[in-house]
Design a protein around this motif. Structure first.
Motif, short mmCIF file in Angstrom:
data_model
loop_
_atom_site.label_atom_id
_atom_site.label_comp_id
_atom_site.label_asym_id
_atom_site.label_seq_id
_atom_site.Cartn_x
_atom_site.Cartn_y
_atom_site.Cartn_z
N GLU A 164 -1.27 51.00 -3.18
CA GLU A 164 -0.87 49.80 -2.46
C GLU A 164 -1.14 48.58 -3.33
O GLU A 164 -2.22 48.43 -3.89
N GLU A 222 10.41 43.02 5.18
CA GLU A 222 10.80 44.35 4.69
C GLU A 222 11.55 44.25 3.36
O GLU A 222 11.37 45.09 2.47
N GLU A 234 8.11 47.36 -4.01
CA GLU A 234 8.16 48.81 -4.21
C GLU A 234 9.03 49.17 -5.40
O GLU A 234 8.70 50.05 -6.19
N ARG A 267 8.99 43.62 0.73
CA ARG A 267 8.25 44.85 0.46
C ARG A 267 9.07 45.80 -0.41
O ARG A 267 8.56 46.44 -1.33
N GLN A 268 10.38 45.88 -0.15
CA GLN A 268 11.25 46.75 -0.95
C GLN A 268 11.31 46.29 -2.40
O GLN A 268 11.34 47.11 -3.32
N THR A 285 3.14 35.85 -0.96
CA THR A 285 4.54 35.45 -0.80
C THR A 285 4.64 33.94 -0.60
O THR A 285 3.92 33.37 0.22
N LYS A 306 7.17 48.66 -8.65
CA LYS A 306 5.78 49.10 -8.57
C LYS A 306 5.24 49.57 -9.93
O LYS A 306 4.13 49.21 -10.31
#
Length: 224
Positions: free
Chosen positions: A2, A36, A43, A39-40, A7, A46
């Motif tokens: 994680e 979301e 990800e 977050r994408q 933001t 990452k």
């Protein structure tokens, strides 16, 4: 794994993600962007973020801790060179005459020197912003000298250019590279190949400047 990130919502059209020199992750997003979607983005980057935040050290270590006392014989960096300090009697202003003339009343007082550096940065760096902006054909709202520690410069979503006062210790070709880098974000927000082509066209010493910062960045980050 994680990843924690901050933001910032702003009036802009695209999402960007950066890793600060303190290894914190900052996502700048258009106002109203769904969490979301943010977050994408995190990800999708990452692996890159993991490598950046686990990087051993951003800059080469100092060979020895720098002296911070304002005493005769000590030296401080200014525009890419080290200049000797000479203490003199009195309580007037700090002067630069191919060496730093420091009234003894300021001995041991780093805030006085920091104020001097900031004043020099405002005098010598801010005109470079205006000059490079004309060459690039871009317009910014305001250019100012900032006191943050983990960025050499930034271009805000409001089109303000902020440059770290510590840059006044670096050679002018390094200052020009950082200035052009931030102004180029007014054309291309992300570090795409197009972005780097823009920077290189206006700062041909880009690679030399990046290498200089790699070697000397830790020295610039010192308060003096």
């Amino acid at each position: 794994m994680e990843l924690n990130y901050k933001t910032i919502f702003a009036k802009r059209k695209t999402l960007t993600i950066t890793v600060e020199r303190d290894r914190s992750i900052v996502v700048t997003a258009p106002e109203g962007t769904a969490p979301e979607k943010i977050r994408q983005l995190v990800e999708s980057r990452k692996l890159w973020l993991y490598e950046k935040t686990r990087h051993v050290q951003k800059y080469d270590p100092l060979p020895h801790p720098p002296g911070k006392e304002l005493v005769t014989g000590e030296s401080l960096p200014y525009l890419g060179r080290l200049y000797r300090i000479e203490l003199v009697e009195g309580d007037g202003e700090i002067r630069f005459e191919q060496k730093f003339i420091v009234p003894r009343a300021h001995a041991g007082q780093s805030p006085a020197f920091r104020a001097w550096f900031i004043a020099q940065a405002e005098e010598k760096i801010l005109p470079r912003v205006a000059s490079h902006a004309r060459n690039l054909g871009v317009a910014y709202k305001e250019a100012k000298i900032g006191q943050g520690k983990y960025r050499w410069g930034s271009c805000t979503p409001q089109d303000n250019v902020i440059l770290n006062w510590r840059l006044i210790k670096a050679p002018m070709f390094v200052i020009d590279y950082v200035v052009v880098h931030e102004l180029a974000h007014l054309i291309e927000q992300n570090h795409t190949p197009r972005f780097w082509n823009i920077v290189r066209s206006q700062a041909p010493g880009m690679d030399k400047a990046k290498a200089w910062l790699q070697k000397n960045g830790a020295l610039l980050e010192q308060e003096l």
